[in-house]
Design a protein around this motif. Structure first.
Motif, short mmCIF file in Angstrom:
data_model
loop_
_atom_site.label_atom_id
_atom_site.label_comp_id
_atom_site.label_asym_id
_atom_site.label_seq_id
_atom_site.Cartn_x
_atom_site.Cartn_y
_atom_site.Cartn_z
N ALA A 9 0.54 7.55 -8.46
CA ALA A 9 0.72 7.89 -9.87
C ALA A 9 -0.43 8.71 -10.44
O ALA A 9 -0.26 9.38 -11.45
N GLU A 10 -1.60 8.65 -9.79
CA GLU A 10 -2.78 9.39 -10.25
C GLU A 10 -3.50 9.99 -9.05
O GLU A 10 -4.47 9.42 -8.55
N PRO A 11 -3.06 11.14 -8.59
CA PRO A 11 -3.59 11.72 -7.36
C PRO A 11 -5.08 12.08 -7.39
O PRO A 11 -5.67 12.32 -6.34
N ASP A 12 -5.69 12.08 -8.56
CA ASP A 12 -7.13 12.34 -8.63
C ASP A 12 -7.95 11.09 -8.36
O ASP A 12 -9.17 11.18 -8.19
N VAL A 13 -7.31 9.92 -8.31
CA VAL A 13 -8.02 8.67 -8.05
C VAL A 13 -8.04 8.44 -6.54
O VAL A 13 -7.03 8.09 -5.92
N VAL A 26 0.83 -1.20 0.00
CA VAL A 26 0.00 0.00 0.00
C VAL A 26 0.86 1.26 0.00
O VAL A 26 0.60 2.20 -0.74
N ALA A 27 1.90 1.28 0.82
CA ALA A 27 2.73 2.47 0.96
C ALA A 27 3.41 2.86 -0.34
O ALA A 27 3.64 4.05 -0.59
N SER A 28 3.72 1.90 -1.19
CA SER A 28 4.38 2.26 -2.45
C SER A 28 3.38 2.68 -3.53
O SER A 28 3.74 3.38 -4.46
N GLU A 29 2.13 2.27 -3.40
CA GLU A 29 1.11 2.58 -4.40
C GLU A 29 0.33 3.85 -4.09
O GLU A 29 -0.20 4.49 -4.99
N LEU A 30 0.22 4.19 -2.80
CA LEU A 30 -0.67 5.27 -2.37
C LEU A 30 0.09 6.41 -1.74
O LEU A 30 1.22 6.26 -1.29
N THR A 31 -0.58 7.55 -1.67
CA THR A 31 -0.07 8.70 -0.94
C THR A 31 -1.25 9.37 -0.25
O THR A 31 -2.39 9.18 -0.66
#
Length: 147
Positions: free
Chosen positions: A66-70, A3-8
């Motif tokens: 990679a897509e902060p709007d998602v 999760v930590a590598s995929e999300l922010t």
């Protein structure tokens, strides 16, 4: 999945507000432990409360790096006074397809060790686990009077 590598985590943007509000009211209507209340009535009656809580809270959005709007999930939290440290978590929501992957724990990792109050108890929160050092205080949804 890491999760930590995929999300922010980021602060809520004005463009996120409608999603946060609608998902909060829908989620609480579906999963809140408030007994039988007609869905339409709960949505109509509760929407202004959720809106007031969002207005006075810090809302953090979990999104794809990679897509902060998602948006994957979010949580709303606040102190009881403007200069107070964080003391209350009002609500946390994770989209269904992202549940059971550790997203909620990751979103609240810095909060898990704190003895906090929380204002909304849902069947999902009970099922997945509420930190034992968090206290359920539902009436903190109303702002404290200035005395």
């Amino acid at each position: 999945m890491d999760v930590a590598s995929e999300l922010t985590l980021r602060d809520m943007r004005e463009s996120d507000k409608n999603y946060v509000l609608s998902s909060w009211v829908r989620s609480y209507s579906a999963h809140g432990l408030h007994g039988y209340v007609d869905h339409r009535d709960l949505c109509a009656d509760y929407a202004p409360i959720a809106e007031a809580l969002v207005a006075r809270s810090v809302v953090r959005i979990a999104c794809l790096r990679a897509e902060p709007d998602v948006i994957v999930g979010w949580h709303a939290r606040e102190g009881l006074t403007p200069d107070a440290p964080l003391t209350v978590v009002h609500y946390l929501a994770v989209k269904p397809r992202w549940r059971r992957l550790g997203v909620a724990s990751w979103m609240t990792r810095e909060l898990l060790e704190m003895g906090l109050d929380y204002t909304h108890r849902t069947d999902l929160a009970v099922k997945f686990g509420i930190p034992p050092n968090w206290a359920f205080r539902p009436y903190l949804i109303w702002p404290r009077s200035k005395s």
